[in-house]
Design a protein around this motif. Structure first.
Motif, PDB file in Angstrom:
ATOM      1  N   GLU A  84       0.262  -2.125  -3.036  1.00 35.41           N
ATOM      2  CA  GLU A  84       0.381  -3.354  -3.829  1.00 35.41           C
ATOM      3  C   GLU A  84       1.291  -3.146  -5.028  1.00 35.41           C
ATOM      4  N   GLN A  85       1.228  -1.974  -5.636  1.00 33.72           N
ATOM      5  CA  GLN A  85       2.060  -1.698  -6.805  1.00 33.72           C
ATOM      6  C   GLN A  85       3.532  -1.577  -6.416  1.00 33.72           C
ATOM      7  N   ILE A  88       4.993  -4.987  -5.839  1.00 35.48           N
ATOM      8  CA  ILE A  88       5.324  -5.655  -7.095  1.00 35.48           C
ATOM      9  C   ILE A  88       6.704  -5.196  -7.578  1.00 35.48           C
TER      10      ILE A  88
END
Length: 202
Positions: A84-85, A88
């Motif tokens: 998820e990071q 981003i």
């Protein structure tokens, strides 16, 4: 919106004028007189901010790289999934690649790198000296055990290669537009990267 002092605003005006001048006439053909005229500033004002054309071009290069570093400057959070990071970061970089001023800088710099390869060596050294952005994130993820990377520089290059293949190069050269497939591309690229670096070291 950021409030700039009069001096800071004039500096930005000069940088934008220089970018336009370098785009139209190349570094060799550009002149401080023409840049001053484009910026609606006196030649003395331009020299007060930038002592030479070389330093002015270097400032354009630095602003280009700083834009990239700021966007990717995310701290690793061991409590959140690494996928998820990275998504981003990839999404933020895709947004940056769609900004016209960033792409204009990229086109100007690329043209000069072709004419003057030594400039590319200088930029690469500057980028390597900066321990921030994605390199720092990967170091932190590696240290936590979220990823298993033996060569951080290779991993960083691979990640940016995946991002740029669909988001940067097509925009730079006005090729196929992948924006409708953006989310799928980001997720699959990150999944490939994480799957590789969670299971083995290269």
């Amino acid at each position: 919106m950021e409030n700039l002092s009069r001096s800071e605003q004039k500096r930005q005006d000069i940088l934008l004028a220089a970018l336009a001048e370098f785009k139209d006439k190349s570094f060799a053909g550009a002149s401080m007189d023409a840049i001053a005229e484009r910026a609606n500033a006196s030649k003395r004002t331009v020299y007060n901010h930038f002592a030479s054309k070389e330093l002015l071009f270097q400032a354009v290069m630095e602003s280009f790289w700083q834009q990239s570093k700021r966007v990717a400057n995310q701290q690793f959070d061991a409590t959140q999934p690494v996928e998820e990071q990275l998504e981003i970061i990839a999404s933020a970089m895709w947004d940056l690649y769609l900004q016209s001023d960033f792409i204009e800088k990229a086109r100007v710099l690329m043209a000069e790198f072709i004419r003057q390869p030594q400039m590319m060596d200088q930029v690469i050294q500057q980028v390597n000296d900066q321990e921030q952005g994605l390199p720092r994130f990967l170091q932190q993820a590696n240290a936590s055990g979220a990823l298993k990377i033996s060569d951080l520089k290779v991993a960083e290059t691979q990640f940016w290669g995946l991002c740029k293949a669909f988001a940067f190069w097509p925009v730079l050269f006005q090729l196929h537009d992948y924006r409708e497939q953006r989310q799928m591309i980001i997720k699959s690229n990150v999944a490939m990267f994480v799957q590789h670096y969670q299971h083995k070291s290269t």
